[in-house]
Design an enzyme around this catalytic site. Structure first.
Site, PDB file in Angstrom:
ATOM      1  N   LYS A  76       0.854  -1.189   0.000  1.00  0.00           N
ATOM      2  CA  LYS A  76       0.000   0.000   0.000  1.00  0.00           C
ATOM      3  C   LYS A  76       0.887   1.234   0.000  1.00  0.00           C
ATOM      4  O   LYS A  76       1.967   1.230   0.611  1.00  0.00           O
ATOM      5  CB  LYS A  76      -0.870   0.001   1.267  1.00  0.00           C
ATOM      6  CG  LYS A  76      -2.156   0.751   1.101  1.00  0.00           C
ATOM      7  CD  LYS A  76      -3.227  -0.113   0.477  1.00  0.00           C
ATOM      8  CE  LYS A  76      -4.494   0.664   0.250  1.00  0.00           C
ATOM      9  NZ  LYS A  76      -5.559  -0.140  -0.339  1.00  0.00           N
ATOM     10  N   TYR A 183     -23.561   2.836  -2.169  1.00  0.00           N
ATOM     11  CA  TYR A 183     -24.701   3.155  -3.037  1.00  0.00           C
ATOM     12  C   TYR A 183     -24.993   1.996  -4.001  1.00  0.00           C
ATOM     13  O   TYR A 183     -26.137   1.570  -4.163  1.00  0.00           O
ATOM     14  CB  TYR A 183     -24.420   4.450  -3.823  1.00  0.00           C
ATOM     15  CG  TYR A 183     -25.562   4.819  -4.742  1.00  0.00           C
ATOM     16  CD1 TYR A 183     -26.655   5.540  -4.267  1.00  0.00           C
ATOM     17  CD2 TYR A 183     -25.563   4.420  -6.083  1.00  0.00           C
ATOM     18  CE1 TYR A 183     -27.727   5.852  -5.096  1.00  0.00           C
ATOM     19  CE2 TYR A 183     -26.626   4.727  -6.914  1.00  0.00           C
ATOM     20  CZ  TYR A 183     -27.696   5.442  -6.418  1.00  0.00           C
ATOM     21  OH  TYR A 183     -28.755   5.729  -7.246  1.00  0.00           O
TER      22      TYR A 183
END
Ligand code: NAD
Length: 342
Positions: A76, A183
């Protein structure tokens, strides 16, 4: 998974104050392949907290790729956002130069706070980057959509394990966070006739989910205790902690957020309460699976097929937990560690 008990292959702190650049690259493990994991750009309380975040996220990527059967390790990057930072192009090109020096040991991509344009700047310096213009990750947020799809399938697999049927119809699902993934998850759930209870700290996103899906809104701090079948954390990490676990009013926890457990012992606490926890890095692997398929030359159709395997992986983790009489969080770690040869 306690971060400081782990061994890491590389931890690189990059600093060039002349261009306002401070960043970290953490490479956890490359046994199964190059370290894959996006670049986050965030404002942190301290450099130490940014380093810890990078370490923890990198380790999560190793485990996520391993349990998903991908030929990648975990890494990362974090760019520390601060008042004196230089223009984004300069920052991302500086990061790209360092990634290029690593000669493919680490491949970056988008994460919280970074965009396709940022990855295009990285691409000017190195080919070890995904989510650039024209890639699957950049096309209409396919990565987030496939992450949501994987979580949806994981919720069904969890319902099957807890209730004996994967039917979502009329099940109450409480979704925390209605951003890119939350969503899209609501969209899949609504299509399957779930009853949605939702929250977001952004009132516009909350209203959109209420309007689009007939969801019942909750205030952000009320979502944890909302009575539901499935609590689905899709906002930030650390949401399952000493304060929140006692407030849970659900049978299942299954969501997209990374690092949901504040500490690994919280997996045991949840297990002790009889709540089924779908380990975050198993259920939210849709995005990394898309990236992996693309790096291997596959298209969106092939990626979706691979994402569909998340149900089987999760079911396998549940069966391992049962067989060994351990928490699902410990079972997932065990599956990953075995694949890593630990
Ligand atoms: P996002 O930034 O688009 O959405 C996060 C949403 O959470 C935002 O709308 C934000 O307002 C809301 N939020 C933040 N704090 C909140 C709180 N306390 N209560 C309620 N809402 C809150 O991010 P995303 O891409 O949708 O990702 C969501 C989570 O899933 C993150 O933890 C991310 O690391 C993880 N994840 C994302 C992907 C991906 O493909 N995007 C892949 C794997 C994991």
């Amino acid at each position: 998974m306690d971060v400081l008990k782990q061994s890491y292959e590389q931890l690189i702190f990059l600093q060039d104050l002349s261009i306002g650049f401070k960043a970290i690259i953490a490479i956890h493990n490359t046994k199964l392949g190059p370290a894959l994991g996006g670049c986050r750009m965030w404002q942190y309380a301290s450099d130490e907290s940014a380093i810890l975040d990078a370490l923890r996220l990198a380790q999560g990527m190793t485990y996520k790729s391993a349990v998903s059967g991908l030929p990648y390790g975990g890494g990362k990057a974090v760019i520390i956002s601060h008042a004196d930072q230089g223009p984004r192009e300069v920052l991302f090109r500086a990061l790209g130069q360092k990634i290029h020096d690593l000669q493919g040991t680490y491949i970056t991509g988008m994460d919280l706070g970074t965009t396709v344009t940022d990855m295009d700047w990285v691409r000017l310096e190195t080919s070890f980057v995904t989510d650039t213009t024209g890639s699957l990750g950049a096309v209409s947020e396919l990565t987030a959509k496939m992450t949501a799809y994987g979580v949806f399938l994981g919720i069904k697999a969890s319902l099957k394990r807890a209730y004996g049927s994967e039917t979502v119809k009329n099940k109450i699902i409480a979704v925390q966070g209605l951003g890119k993934v939350g969503y899209q998850l609501c969209r899949y759930l609504k299509q399957a006739d779930a009853t949605l209870v939702v929250t977001d700290i952004n009132p516009k996103l909350l209203k959109k989910a209420v309007d689009d899906f007939g969801a019942s809104p909750r205030r952000p701090h009320d979502i944890i205790s909302a009575p539901c079948d499935v609590f689905s954390p899709c906002a930030l990490g650390g949401i399952l902690n000493d304060t929140t676990i006692g407030q849970l009013n659900c049978s299942i926890i299954a969501g997209a957020a990374n690092n949901q457990l504040a500490e690994s012992r919280h997996g045991e606490m949840i297990h002790g309460l009889g709540i089924l926890y779908a380990p975050d890095y198993v259920i939210n692997a849709g995005g990394i699976i898309v990236t992996s398929v693309e790096l291997g030359g596959g298209d969106a159709v092939a990626a979706q097929k691979e994402v569909e395997k998340i149900s089987d992986t999760l079911t396998y983790v549940f069966s391992e937990a049962d067989a060994q009489g351990i928490s699902t969080a410990a079972a997932a770690d065990g599956v990953a560690e075995k694949l890593l040869g630990n």
